[in-house]
Design an enzyme around this catalytic site. Structure first.
Site, PDB file in Angstrom:
ATOM      1  N   THR A  51      -9.845 -10.171  -4.454  1.00  0.00           N
ATOM      2  CA  THR A  51      -9.292 -11.233  -3.603  1.00  0.00           C
ATOM      3  C   THR A  51     -10.090 -11.325  -2.308  1.00  0.00           C
ATOM      4  O   THR A  51     -10.558 -10.318  -1.775  1.00  0.00           O
ATOM      5  CB  THR A  51      -7.811 -10.989  -3.279  1.00  0.00           C
ATOM      6  N   ASP A  78       2.266  -3.450  -2.785  1.00  0.00           N
ATOM      7  CA  ASP A  78       3.262  -4.374  -3.333  1.00  0.00           C
ATOM      8  C   ASP A  78       3.024  -5.818  -2.896  1.00  0.00           C
ATOM      9  O   ASP A  78       3.446  -6.754  -3.566  1.00  0.00           O
ATOM     10  CB  ASP A  78       4.660  -3.913  -2.900  1.00  0.00           C
ATOM     11  N   GLY A  79       2.338  -6.005  -1.765  1.00  0.00           N
ATOM     12  CA  GLY A  79       2.126  -7.345  -1.214  1.00  0.00           C
ATOM     13  C   GLY A  79       1.383  -8.276  -2.167  1.00  0.00           C
ATOM     14  O   GLY A  79       1.667  -9.468  -2.236  1.00  0.00           O
ATOM     15  N   ASP A 175       8.438  -1.385   8.569  1.00  0.00           N
ATOM     16  CA  ASP A 175       7.499  -1.913   7.586  1.00  0.00           C
ATOM     17  C   ASP A 175       6.392  -2.716   8.274  1.00  0.00           C
ATOM     18  O   ASP A 175       5.199  -2.520   8.009  1.00  0.00           O
ATOM     19  CB  ASP A 175       8.260  -2.802   6.587  1.00  0.00           C
ATOM     20  N   ARG A 188       2.067   6.098   6.663  1.00  0.00           N
ATOM     21  CA  ARG A 188       2.322   5.117   7.719  1.00  0.00           C
ATOM     22  C   ARG A 188       3.820   4.888   7.928  1.00  0.00           C
ATOM     23  O   ARG A 188       4.270   4.639   9.043  1.00  0.00           O
ATOM     24  CB  ARG A 188       1.625   3.788   7.406  1.00  0.00           C
TER      25      ARG A 188
HETATM   26  P1  ADP Z   1      -0.716  -2.575   1.549  1.00  0.00           P
HETATM   27  O1  ADP Z   1       0.201  -1.743   0.728  1.00  0.00           O
HETATM   28  O2  ADP Z   1      -1.840  -1.752   2.062  1.00  0.00           O
HETATM   29  O3  ADP Z   1       0.035  -3.288   2.618  1.00  0.00           O
HETATM   30  P2  ADP Z   1      -0.757  -5.056   0.054  1.00  0.00           P
HETATM   31  O4  ADP Z   1      -1.090  -5.253  -1.373  1.00  0.00           O
HETATM   32  O5  ADP Z   1       0.693  -5.074   0.384  1.00  0.00           O
HETATM   33  O6  ADP Z   1      -1.372  -3.670   0.562  1.00  0.00           O
HETATM   34  O7  ADP Z   1      -1.548  -6.140   0.876  1.00  0.00           O
HETATM   35  C1  ADP Z   1      -1.389  -6.331   2.232  1.00  0.00           C
HETATM   36  C2  ADP Z   1      -1.512  -7.797   2.586  1.00  0.00           C
HETATM   37  O8  ADP Z   1      -2.821  -8.276   2.346  1.00  0.00           O
HETATM   38  C3  ADP Z   1      -0.597  -8.696   1.778  1.00  0.00           C
HETATM   39  O9  ADP Z   1       0.045  -9.566   2.669  1.00  0.00           O
HETATM   40  C4  ADP Z   1      -1.548  -9.478   0.874  1.00  0.00           C
HETATM   41  O10 ADP Z   1      -1.030 -10.753   0.615  1.00  0.00           O
HETATM   42  C5  ADP Z   1      -2.782  -9.560   1.720  1.00  0.00           C
HETATM   43  N1  ADP Z   1      -4.065  -9.756   1.027  1.00  0.00           N
HETATM   44  C6  ADP Z   1      -4.327  -9.803  -0.295  1.00  0.00           C
HETATM   45  N2  ADP Z   1      -5.666  -9.932  -0.521  1.00  0.00           N
HETATM   46  C7  ADP Z   1      -6.255  -9.964   0.699  1.00  0.00           C
HETATM   47  C8  ADP Z   1      -7.614 -10.076   1.143  1.00  0.00           C
HETATM   48  N3  ADP Z   1      -8.633 -10.155   0.290  1.00  0.00           N
HETATM   49  N4  ADP Z   1      -7.841 -10.057   2.465  1.00  0.00           N
HETATM   50  C9  ADP Z   1      -6.828  -9.925   3.352  1.00  0.00           C
HETATM   51  N5  ADP Z   1      -5.530  -9.828   2.990  1.00  0.00           N
HETATM   52  C10 ADP Z   1      -5.240  -9.845   1.684  1.00  0.00           C
HETATM   53 MG    MG Z   2       2.201  -4.276   1.801  1.00  0.00          MG
END
Ligand code: ADP
Ligand code: MG
Length: 419
Positions: A51, A78-79, A175, A188
């Site tokens: 992504t 999970d995001g 969170d 964290r």
């Molecule tokens: P973490 O557990 O580290 O928070 P997440 O999967 O929850 O990881 O992702 C964190 C955030 O980054 C989410 O809001 C997601 O939508 C967003 N995200 C996904 N891909 C990217 C990207 N390539 N660059 C920046 N943010 C992204």
């Molecule tokens: Mg997250």
């Protein structure tokens, strides 16, 4: 445990979505170091998609030709799965799209679903790379079960779909505030909890919920919720023609979902839906009806419980066992138990007592602490109306619009690689 599994199609054409910035920014390295070889050995053909920005995955799955894929797998926290589920539900063919088997590989700092899935498999607890290996192995095994989703309505009338949690107060603040410590990984949440404890505050609001009636698994008849008892119930259930069965196998939940859905048909012809031009794409959309929820500006039905207290420290609705790798928030939760596990803590709790609750949560022992400020209820729907002027509400760990919000379970709406 009553969960019904089916096997993934072979070969399973898998799209693996990686968020390179999740967690410590090592999701891609973790994938190549720990999962790639496993998939090759198990002859799982996959395509890696990295992504590039937030909502990239959401847009991608919204438009993807899903006939090309047998599974969508998320290597992130999970995001990213939250994006994928909402992207699928925004499609015109959401009913079919949301049946695409979903998989999770922990690569983020908040890996709640990965920890839950591992827990359901009845293996001893695992963290970090060990958890990743376990989830990679499940992907190779290819067993699929149904996954409960929760439909969430915001004040702006926007509707979201959630697989994990709805939080307000202490948990939501931790969170979001702890995102700046993402680089330290799962710890964290502990850091964020300690910081928030020092600045402990009270959140004012109203809470109401529809309690779930517990019933033995096999006795379906006694678990039915009859919604035509009182005139008030009849009103808010006007579109409800199905009985809700708490412990649903994938077949049963499928049935319930179908009878819950209503067809809103624009009288224009069906061909319009095939015409992809802008403005016509919604010409024929079947909408999933949330039959337990009245309008957000209407009072809650009589069958609901209205909580007396209005000063909270936290309100947390969770529908999987884990809220993070180290937070076993709903000890009895199952992947498709058809339940929202509602936990709230009222004002007056001391800092040490709150800290004790979070430390006990590591072992899933917080509900047995005898804490008079903690309430736990299994529910099917809930409504939260914050009164405090400012605050944070999160859905699956992502911030959503602040204001009145309501939610209901949609049993077994999605499918998950698990087991
Ligand atoms: P973490 O557990 O580290 O928070 P997440 O999967 O929850 O990881 O992702 C964190 C955030 O980054 C989410 O809001 C997601 O939508 C967003 N995200 C996904 N891909 C990217 C990207 N390539 N660059 C920046 N943010 C992204
Ligand atoms: Mg997250």
């Amino acid at each position: 445990d009553g969960v019904v599994y089916t096997e993934l199609q072979r070969p399973c054409r898998t799209m693996i979505l990686v968020n390179p910035h999740s967690g410590r920014g090592q999701a891609l390295q973790l994938f190549t170091g720990h999962v790639q070889g496993m998939l090759t050995e198990a002859s799982v053909p996959y395509t890696l998609v990295i992504t590039e920005h937030q909502n990239h995955a959401r847009e991608l799955v919204k438009k993807a030709d899903l006939s090309q894929w047998d599974a969508l797998v998320i290597m992130s926290g999970d995001g990213l799965l939250y994006e994928v589920i909402n992207g699928l539900m925004e499609r015109e063919d959401w009913q079919e799209a949301i049946q695409t088997p979903l998989g999770i590989l922990p690569g983020g700092s908040g890996n709640a679903l990965a920890a839950s899935v591992h827990h359901y498999s009845q293996l001893p607890p695992a963290w970090n790379e060990e958890l990743l290996l376990s989830c990679g192995f499940m992907l190779c095994k290819g067993l699929v079960c149904s996954l409960d989703l929760v439909s969430i309505h915001l004040t702006s009338r926007q509707r979201l779909f959630s697989f994990l949690s709805l939080a307000w107060g202490f948990v939501a603040d931790v969170d979001i505030e702890s995102e700046k410590y993402r680089h330290v990984g799962a710890i964290r949440f502990l850091m964020g909890t300690l910081v928030r404890l020092a600045a402990l505050r009270v959140y004012q609001g109203r809470l109401a919920y529809l309690p779930a009636k517990d019933a033995p698994k096999k006795d379906k008849a006694s678990t039915k919720v009859n919604c035509s008892n009182t005139p008030q119930q009849g009103l808010f259930c006007s579109s409800l023609s199905c009985s809700l069965v708490p412990n649903t196998s994938s077949k049963q939940s499928q049935k319930c979902t179908n009878s819950n859905s209503n067809t809103i048909t624009n009288s224009s012809n069906q061909a319009a839906s095939k015409n992809k031009s802008e403005g016509q794409s919604n010409a024929r959309t079947e909408t999933l009806v949330d039959s337990l929820l009245p309008d957000l500006d209407q009072p809650v039905p009589e069958a609901w419980t209205v909580v007396k207290e209005q000063d909270f420290v936290l309100v947390l609705a969770v529908y999987q066992s884990h809220l993070a790798e180290d937070l076993w928030a709903a000890p009895s939760a199952m992947v498709n138990d058809g339940l929202i596990h509602l936990i709230y803590v009222t004002a007056g709790i001391s800092r040490p007592a709150l800290l004790r609750l979070f430390l006990a949560m590591e072992k899933g022992a917080h509900l047995e602490c005898g804490c008079p400020h903690l309430v736990y209820q299994k529910v099917r729907a809930l409504r939260l109306e914050p009164i405090s002027a400012e605050g944070v509400i999160t859905v699956d760990g992502e911030t959503v619009e602040y204001g009145p919000v309501q939610a209901q379970i949609q049993p077994g709406l999605a499918r998950l690689i698990s087991g």
